[in-house]
Motif scaffolding. Structure first.
Motif, PDB file in Angstrom:
ATOM      1  N   MET A 187       0.823  -1.187   0.000  1.00 55.47           N
ATOM      2  CA  MET A 187       0.000   0.000   0.000  1.00 55.47           C
ATOM      3  C   MET A 187       0.870   1.255   0.000  1.00 55.47           C
ATOM      4  O   MET A 187       0.570   2.218  -0.684  1.00 55.47           O
ATOM      5  CB  MET A 187      -0.926  -0.014   1.214  1.00 55.47           C
ATOM      6  CG  MET A 187      -1.999  -1.096   1.110  1.00 55.47           C
ATOM      7  SD  MET A 187      -2.940  -1.336   2.613  1.00 55.47           S
ATOM      8  CE  MET A 187      -3.827   0.169   2.705  1.00 55.47           C
ATOM      9  N   TRP A 188       1.960   1.242   0.772  1.00 60.43           N
ATOM     10  CA  TRP A 188       2.851   2.394   0.809  1.00 60.43           C
ATOM     11  C   TRP A 188       3.526   2.583  -0.538  1.00 60.43           C
ATOM     12  O   TRP A 188       3.640   3.700  -1.032  1.00 60.43           O
ATOM     13  CB  TRP A 188       3.896   2.198   1.905  1.00 60.43           C
ATOM     14  CG  TRP A 188       4.984   3.222   1.849  1.00 60.43           C
ATOM     15  CD1 TRP A 188       4.953   4.469   2.381  1.00 60.43           C
ATOM     16  CD2 TRP A 188       6.248   3.094   1.196  1.00 60.43           C
ATOM     17  NE1 TRP A 188       6.115   5.126   2.096  1.00 60.43           N
ATOM     18  CE2 TRP A 188       6.935   4.307   1.371  1.00 60.43           C
ATOM     19  CE3 TRP A 188       6.850   2.082   0.479  1.00 60.43           C
ATOM     20  CZ2 TRP A 188       8.197   4.514   0.873  1.00 60.43           C
ATOM     21  CZ3 TRP A 188       8.121   2.297  -0.025  1.00 60.43           C
ATOM     22  CH2 TRP A 188       8.778   3.505   0.176  1.00 60.43           C
ATOM     23  N   ARG A 208      -1.330   4.000  -2.075  1.00 59.45           N
ATOM     24  CA  ARG A 208      -2.731   3.605  -1.882  1.00 59.45           C
ATOM     25  C   ARG A 208      -3.519   3.509  -3.181  1.00 59.45           C
ATOM     26  O   ARG A 208      -4.733   3.534  -3.182  1.00 59.45           O
ATOM     27  CB  ARG A 208      -3.428   4.515  -0.885  1.00 59.45           C
ATOM     28  CG  ARG A 208      -2.845   4.400   0.501  1.00 59.45           C
ATOM     29  CD  ARG A 208      -3.881   4.753   1.526  1.00 59.45           C
ATOM     30  NE  ARG A 208      -3.390   4.539   2.864  1.00 59.45           N
ATOM     31  CZ  ARG A 208      -3.496   3.391   3.525  1.00 59.45           C
ATOM     32  NH1 ARG A 208      -4.082   2.373   2.992  1.00 59.45           N
ATOM     33  NH2 ARG A 208      -3.028   3.281   4.732  1.00 59.45           N
ATOM     34  N   ALA A 261      -4.867   1.353  -6.393  1.00 58.09           N
ATOM     35  CA  ALA A 261      -5.301  -0.033  -6.501  1.00 58.09           C
ATOM     36  C   ALA A 261      -4.947  -0.538  -7.901  1.00 58.09           C
ATOM     37  O   ALA A 261      -5.789  -0.514  -8.801  1.00 58.09           O
ATOM     38  CB  ALA A 261      -6.795  -0.145  -6.240  1.00 58.09           C
ATOM     39  N   THR A 273      -2.072   8.718   5.238  1.00 55.03           N
ATOM     40  CA  THR A 273      -2.996   7.868   5.988  1.00 55.03           C
ATOM     41  C   THR A 273      -4.039   7.328   5.019  1.00 55.03           C
ATOM     42  O   THR A 273      -4.006   7.619   3.831  1.00 55.03           O
ATOM     43  CB  THR A 273      -3.688   8.657   7.122  1.00 55.03           C
ATOM     44  OG1 THR A 273      -4.360   9.780   6.559  1.00 55.03           O
ATOM     45  CG2 THR A 273      -2.684   9.126   8.164  1.00 55.03           C
ATOM     46  N   SER A 274      -4.960   6.561   5.541  1.00 54.35           N
ATOM     47  CA  SER A 274      -5.928   5.891   4.674  1.00 54.35           C
ATOM     48  C   SER A 274      -6.896   6.844   3.987  1.00 54.35           C
ATOM     49  O   SER A 274      -7.444   6.522   2.953  1.00 54.35           O
ATOM     50  CB  SER A 274      -6.707   4.842   5.462  1.00 54.35           C
ATOM     51  OG  SER A 274      -7.388   5.460   6.531  1.00 54.35           O
ATOM     52  N   ARG A 304      -8.177   9.771   1.663  1.00 53.21           N
ATOM     53  CA  ARG A 304      -7.664  10.279   0.394  1.00 53.21           C
ATOM     54  C   ARG A 304      -7.154  11.714   0.570  1.00 53.21           C
ATOM     55  O   ARG A 304      -7.863  12.602   1.003  1.00 53.21           O
ATOM     56  CB  ARG A 304      -8.767  10.251  -0.646  1.00 53.21           C
ATOM     57  CG  ARG A 304      -8.273  10.628  -2.004  1.00 53.21           C
ATOM     58  CD  ARG A 304      -9.350  10.476  -3.020  1.00 53.21           C
ATOM     59  NE  ARG A 304      -8.722  10.334  -4.319  1.00 53.21           N
ATOM     60  CZ  ARG A 304      -9.350  10.055  -5.407  1.00 53.21           C
ATOM     61  NH1 ARG A 304     -10.651   9.861  -5.366  1.00 53.21           N
ATOM     62  NH2 ARG A 304      -8.719   9.952  -6.542  1.00 53.21           N
TER      63      ARG A 304
END
Length: 181
Positions: free
Chosen positions: A1-2, A6, A8, A146-147, A149
């Motif tokens: 993810m990093w 983030r 996809a 962080t998660s 957006r």
């Protein structure tokens, strides 16, 4: 993810990345195994590794990166240009109202020029920093995504390793804070 910020990526992108970077991935995994062996984490044991982000006292406004300083310098320059244009317009008009407005505009321009000088000094500090970041309140804290957006925090990425050795008895806990996010 990093690594992907983030995003996809689809299966083809991941497969291409793995194929094109196979030797680098193997080298990173080999270094990880060496690190675990050096810390005595292998054997008849259970090992768990986890990381957490902890918010620092430092706010995002007091954390500077190369991009952030550059963007802020551009914004201040635009504001100064706008105020100078307003000042020219006010100078063409006569009266007490125009004079008072001119005085306020000159004060705003002076404050922005002082801020520009501070930003130029900060730009030099950021460029001299090894990781391209300067945190004013808490020098060890770093900006991290962080998660959410487009959001992030200034904090610490704490990595924890826990190993349970079946033959030696008690649990061994090793926690350390990483300076890099």
């Amino acid at each position: 993810m990093w690594l992907t910020g983030r995003l996809a990526p689809d299966h083809k992108t991941i497969a291409d990345f793995r194929r094109e970077n196979g030797s680098a991935i193997q080298a990173a995994c080999a270094q990880f195994v060496v690190l675990c062996r050096q810390h005595g984490l292998f054997g008849v044991a259970l090992v768990a590794i986890d990381g957490s982000k902890f918010k620092a006292v430092n706010t995002r406004d007091r954390n500077f990166t190369v991009y952030k300083v550059k963007r802020r310098i551009e914004q201040v320059a635009e504001h100064i240009a706008g105020y100078l244009q307003d000042l020219d317009t006010a100078d063409r008009h006569e009266g007490e109202g125009a004079e008072a407005r001119s005085t306020r505009l000159v004060e705003k321009i002076e404050r922005l020029r002082a801020q520009m000088a501070m930003l130029k000094a900060m730009e030099a500090q950021v460029e001299a920093a090894p990781d391209g970041q300067v945190s004013m309140t808490d020098p060890d804290a770093r900006a991290m995504a962080t998660s959410g957006r487009g959001s992030g925090i200034v904090g610490y990425n704490v990595q924890s390793t826990v190993s349970v050795r079946a033959q030696r008895g008690p649990v061994s806990l090793d926690a350390s804070a990483s300076r890099r996010a």
